[in-house]
Design a protein around this motif. Structure first.
Motif, PDB file in Angstrom:
ATOM      1  N   SER A 444      38.881  44.948  39.033  1.00  0.00           N
ATOM      2  CA  SER A 444      38.434  44.375  40.308  1.00  0.00           C
ATOM      3  C   SER A 444      38.737  42.889  40.298  1.00  0.00           C
ATOM      4  CB  SER A 444      36.925  44.566  40.502  1.00  0.00           C
ATOM      5  OG  SER A 444      36.520  45.885  40.213  1.00  0.00           O
ATOM      6  N   LYS A 445      39.187  42.373  41.438  1.00  0.00           N
ATOM      7  CA  LYS A 445      39.358  40.921  41.597  1.00  0.00           C
ATOM      8  C   LYS A 445      38.045  40.351  42.111  1.00  0.00           C
ATOM      9  CE  LYS A 445      42.216  39.192  44.756  1.00  0.00           C
ATOM     10  NZ  LYS A 445      41.529  38.169  45.588  1.00  0.00           N
ATOM     11  N   THR A 451      32.081  36.396  39.857  1.00  0.00           N
ATOM     12  CA  THR A 451      32.370  36.084  38.454  1.00  0.00           C
ATOM     13  C   THR A 451      31.124  35.556  37.758  1.00  0.00           C
ATOM     14  OG1 THR A 451      34.659  35.538  39.031  1.00  0.00           O
ATOM     15  CG2 THR A 451      33.867  34.783  36.898  1.00  0.00           C
ATOM     16  N   MET A 452      30.398  34.662  38.433  1.00  0.00           N
ATOM     17  CA  MET A 452      29.180  34.120  37.853  1.00  0.00           C
ATOM     18  C   MET A 452      28.114  35.205  37.669  1.00  0.00           C
ATOM     19  SD  MET A 452      29.954  31.074  37.230  1.00  0.00           S
ATOM     20  CE  MET A 452      31.596  31.782  36.994  1.00  0.00           C
ATOM     21  N   TYR A 453      27.998  36.093  38.668  1.00  0.00           N
ATOM     22  CA  TYR A 453      26.994  37.161  38.594  1.00  0.00           C
ATOM     23  C   TYR A 453      27.256  38.059  37.385  1.00  0.00           C
ATOM     24  CZ  TYR A 453      24.085  41.154  39.778  1.00  0.00           C
ATOM     25  OH  TYR A 453      23.146  42.164  39.723  1.00  0.00           O
ATOM     26  N   HIS A 454      28.496  38.479  37.217  1.00  0.00           N
ATOM     27  CA  HIS A 454      28.810  39.393  36.125  1.00  0.00           C
ATOM     28  C   HIS A 454      28.876  38.669  34.779  1.00  0.00           C
ATOM     29  CE1 HIS A 454      29.410  43.103  38.381  1.00  0.00           C
ATOM     30  NE2 HIS A 454      29.872  42.338  39.361  1.00  0.00           N
ATOM     31  N   PHE A 455      29.180  37.363  34.795  1.00  0.00           N
ATOM     32  CA  PHE A 455      29.135  36.565  33.563  1.00  0.00           C
ATOM     33  C   PHE A 455      27.699  36.438  33.067  1.00  0.00           C
ATOM     34  CE2 PHE A 455      28.812  32.252  31.609  1.00  0.00           C
ATOM     35  CZ  PHE A 455      29.590  32.485  30.480  1.00  0.00           C
ATOM     36  N   ILE A 456      26.785  36.125  33.969  1.00  0.00           N
ATOM     37  CA  ILE A 456      25.382  36.003  33.582  1.00  0.00           C
ATOM     38  C   ILE A 456      24.824  37.360  33.156  1.00  0.00           C
ATOM     39  CG2 ILE A 456      23.052  35.460  34.415  1.00  0.00           C
ATOM     40  CD1 ILE A 456      24.343  33.361  36.262  1.00  0.00           C
ATOM     41  N   SER A 457      25.239  38.436  33.842  1.00  0.00           N
ATOM     42  CA  SER A 457      24.743  39.772  33.517  1.00  0.00           C
ATOM     43  C   SER A 457      25.231  40.223  32.141  1.00  0.00           C
ATOM     44  CB  SER A 457      25.195  40.785  34.573  1.00  0.00           C
ATOM     45  OG  SER A 457      24.643  40.479  35.832  1.00  0.00           O
ATOM     46  N   SER A 542      51.276  39.534  39.376  1.00  0.00           N
ATOM     47  CA  SER A 542      51.607  40.548  40.385  1.00  0.00           C
ATOM     48  C   SER A 542      50.354  41.146  41.024  1.00  0.00           C
ATOM     49  CB  SER A 542      52.454  41.660  39.754  1.00  0.00           C
ATOM     50  OG  SER A 542      51.730  42.342  38.742  1.00  0.00           O
ATOM     51  N   LEU A 543      49.237  41.159  40.282  1.00  0.00           N
ATOM     52  CA  LEU A 543      48.017  41.758  40.822  1.00  0.00           C
ATOM     53  C   LEU A 543      47.409  40.892  41.927  1.00  0.00           C
ATOM     54  CD1 LEU A 543      46.761  44.443  40.236  1.00  0.00           C
ATOM     55  CD2 LEU A 543      45.201  43.377  38.610  1.00  0.00           C
ATOM     56  N   LEU A 544      47.724  39.605  41.924  1.00  0.00           N
ATOM     57  CA  LEU A 544      47.246  38.736  43.005  1.00  0.00           C
ATOM     58  C   LEU A 544      47.883  39.098  44.343  1.00  0.00           C
ATOM     59  CD1 LEU A 544      47.231  35.214  41.292  1.00  0.00           C
ATOM     60  CD2 LEU A 544      45.231  36.510  42.052  1.00  0.00           C
ATOM     61  N   LYS A 545      49.071  39.727  44.285  1.00  0.00           N
ATOM     62  CA  LYS A 545      49.813  40.061  45.508  1.00  0.00           C
ATOM     63  C   LYS A 545      49.502  41.467  46.011  1.00  0.00           C
ATOM     64  CE  LYS A 545      53.569  37.214  43.667  1.00  0.00           C
ATOM     65  NZ  LYS A 545      54.962  37.226  43.134  1.00  0.00           N
ATOM     66  N   LEU A 556      33.075  45.407  45.158  1.00  0.00           N
ATOM     67  CA  LEU A 556      34.190  44.929  44.340  1.00  0.00           C
ATOM     68  C   LEU A 556      35.516  45.161  45.054  1.00  0.00           C
ATOM     69  CD1 LEU A 556      32.958  46.388  40.930  1.00  0.00           C
ATOM     70  CD2 LEU A 556      32.834  43.991  41.668  1.00  0.00           C
ATOM     71  N   ASN A 557      36.418  44.204  44.931  1.00  0.00           N
ATOM     72  CA  ASN A 557      37.745  44.321  45.523  1.00  0.00           C
ATOM     73  C   ASN A 557      38.688  44.988  44.522  1.00  0.00           C
ATOM     74  OD1 ASN A 557      37.397  42.970  48.125  1.00  0.00           O
ATOM     75  ND2 ASN A 557      36.994  41.147  46.883  1.00  0.00           N
ATOM     76  N   ILE A 558      39.215  46.177  44.880  1.00  0.00           N
ATOM     77  CA  ILE A 558      40.068  46.921  43.965  1.00  0.00           C
ATOM     78  C   ILE A 558      41.452  47.088  44.561  1.00  0.00           C
ATOM     79  CG2 ILE A 558      38.149  48.122  42.870  1.00  0.00           C
ATOM     80  CD1 ILE A 558      38.752  50.537  44.567  1.00  0.00           C
TER      81      ILE A 558
END
Length: 621
Positions: A444-445, A451-457, A542-545, A556-558
């Motif tokens: 997921s991007k 990012t902060m939520y899952h980093f803290i979790s 390439s995943l950014l595109k 989540l963005n997949i």
């Protein structure tokens, strides 16, 4: 690593029952590297380490002379023979014994000690001003440490590749419930105390417990001098591998260390002493500068992460708990390895804190992880592995001692390691989770708030076989993917990470290396080649595109497709045959995330708006 070194606990009697200390569980704080010793006595533990060849044919040559001897006598003569062979690899006069303070620059050389003589144990006294040593084996080479371990430490053996196989004792993982920190006027207000914290307070009078001089942090501006005082040759070799090894010139001018690690793991703590909760204790006194919590105070973010760099200079950080693939994915023969576990992010660069790697060995194979496989040679420490009694070939699939088998080796053993180990600012921040519930997408991007939520979790899941009594997937949350190491509140590190990611334009990703098509037991583990394809797409940009769509609940963005990865596994519900079971499992995991994050809702992180965004980045029912 002082915590890991302290975990390598010895036991003083071969008849000491292990059952009572093995059944202790960490309550409230995740133990992401926990292992269970499958033995009731020390003798049983040693018997698990070696397994007999089948059939048991008579030995030839010198070893054949041992065949009719008793087990103890045969082992004694084998070790004596091995030790004599190793003597030719090191300086023939044996280790130098030094009297005085190695850091003080005043050495009194004593006559060399022959390898076959018993060496008197160091007598160490401690004062407030400095360490005063009266007898020390100082900065021995790996060969000399091999000799000491093979001669004097039962359970130490030479394997077929030249690595030193050892037993870590009763504790085969971290002990996060055993970390005590001296509380004083400074630490009382600065550190993370209370609910969810791994820091247990103690006073200074209880602190002192019973020497390699080395460095931490490859960044010359922020290098730290560390002195390790340990009781076992194997521990000394472990730290020799894991810290940065100074040159002879640097040793001559080493001076006073910035902090000191006392490893008295061979001497169990008296659990009835004030502040002690078990026979293990990791004690930290920040006033004496024996832990580098000062990094965040210098605006340098300390990270429990792996790091590698592409040939074009693109850098990626890998966060993840034990078993998520952090070491495996950061060790990529197509990219330069910066480090596999501990890093600092300063205003100038990313730098590895350590001088070595500490890789999990369970189910290790040359085909799947060739770099790690080839790094296991002379100088490497193998912990708690099982090997053939006669060929000394290691069986990496054998979990008889513990699931948490490990290899500690110098980072130079990885051919594509970048020396010195520092690099530019990262382009990608990858959060790894082994989701045994099977509901998180393979990739997921993330937005900055996500990012902060899952980093803290700091989420992953334990499955049956990793910890006793676990029969189904169990969620584990370890703040910042390393709660056991944290000194400050998790939001302090999260705020610094957000600031640096925003400043340098880094993208956050959540990668699930766990299950798809069902939970553990019904679904399948996502294949490592698929995960590598995903990671490669992140590295290449390439995943950014790609085209993205949002999932329900977690938001989540997949990506809709990734070259080389089956499209049906990218969206988890498509891989589940039972859609109702998928939805119920998804809601169950979301509830666990929500309950865990309640610990952090009272703390502010950066601007108030960002705090609200982070809270909103969690699952929505």
């Amino acid at each position: 690593k002082e915590e890991m070194a302290a975990n390598r606990t010895g036991v003083t009697s071969p008849r000491t029952p292990l059952k009572s200390i093995l059944t202790e569980k960490a309550k409230g704080i995740p133990n992401d590297s926990a292992g269970t010793v499958k033995a009731q006595t020390i003798e049983e533990l040693h018997s698990l380490q070696r397994k007999r060849s089948a059939p048991n044919m008579p030995l030839q040559g010198t070893a054949g002379a041992f065949a009719n001897l008793s087990e103890d006598e045969r082992q004694r003569q084998q070790l004596q023979s091995i030790s004599a062979s190793l003597a030719s690899l090191t300086r023939g006069t044996g280790p130098k014994v030094i009297r005085g303070d190695p850091g003080g620059g005043k050495y009194e050389a004593v006559s060399h000690v022959a390898h076959h003589h018993h060496i008197e144990a160091p007598v160490i006294s401690v004062s407030d001003s400095s360490l005063k040593f009266t007898h020390v084996l100082y900065n021995l080479s790996p060969g000399e440490l091999y000799e000491q371990a093979l001669k004097y430490e039962k359970g130490s053996f030479l394997t077929s590749t030249g690595a030193l196989a050892t037993l870590s004792g009763a504790k085969t993982g971290r002990s996060p419930r055993d970390k005590r920190v001296v509380i004083d006027d400074t630490t009382q207000d600065e550190l993370w105390w209370g609910k969810g914290s791994p820091n247990i307070e103690m006073d200074e009078h209880t602190f002192m417990v019973f020497v390699n001089d080395q460095f931490l942090n490859w960044d010359p501006k922020n290098r730290i001098k560390v002195r390790i005082v340990s009781c076992r040759a194997y521990h000394s070799l472990f730290m020799h591998n894991m810290c940065i090894r100074p040159t002879s010139e640097e040793l001559e001018n080493f001076g006073t260390p910035d902090f000191t690690i006392y490893n008295a793991g061979q001497f169990p703590c008296n659990r009835y002493t004030h502040y002690m909760t078990s026979s293990t204790s990791i004690d930290i006194n920040l006033n004496r500068k024996e832990m580098h919590y000062l990094m965040p105070k210098r605006h340098i973010l300390s990270l429990h992460s792996g790091c590698n760099m592409g040939k074009d200079g693109d850098v990626a950080l890998f966060f993840g708990l034990s078993g998520t693939g952090k070491t495996t994915l950061s060790t990529d023969h197509n990219r330069f390895l910066i480090g596999d576990d501990e890093h600092c992010w300063s205003d100038d660069c990313i730098s590895n804190i350590e001088g070595g790697c500490y890789a999990k060995c369970i189910d290790l194979s040359k085909e799947k992880e060739p770099d790690i496989w080839n790094a296991i040679k002379f100088g490497t420490v193998l912990e708690n592995v099982v090997f053939d009694e006669h060929t000394r070939e290691v069986d990496y699939t054998d979990k008889s001692v513990t699931e948490n088998t490990r290899a500690a080796y110098p980072i130079e053993f990885i051919p594509n390691a970048k020396i010195p180990c520092f690099c530019p600012h990262p382009k990608n921040v990858i959060l790894l989770a082994c989701d045994a519930f099977g509901v998180l997408p393979p990739v997921s991007k993330l937005s900055l708030a996500q990012t902060m939520y899952h980093f803290i979790s700091g989420y992953t899941a334990l499955v049956a076989g990793t910890v006793d009594s676990i029969k189904e997937p169990t969620a584990t949350f370890s703040a910042c993917f390393g709660a056991a190491f944290l000194m400050l509140h998790p939001t302090t590190y999260a705020a610094m990470l957000a600031e640096k990611m925003h400043e340098h334009g880094a993208t956050g990703w959540l990668v699930n290396t766990g299950w798809c098509g069902g939970s553990y037991g019904s679904g399948n583990r996502i294949k490592l080649p698929y995960t590598r394809k995903i990671i490669n797409a992140i590295h290449s940009g390439s995943l950014l595109k790609a085209t993205y769509e949002k999932t329900e609940v977690f938001g989540l963005n997949i990506p809709s497709e990734i070259e080389g990865v089956p499209q049906e596994i990218l969206r988890p519900e498509n891989a589940w045959a039972d859609k109702e079971a998928y939805k119920n499992t998804l809601l169950k995991l979301a509830g666990l995330f929500k309950n865990n994050f309640e610990t952090f809702t009272e703390y502010k992180i950066g601007e108030d708006k960002l705090t609200e965004e982070i809270l909103a980045a969690g699952p929505i029912f």
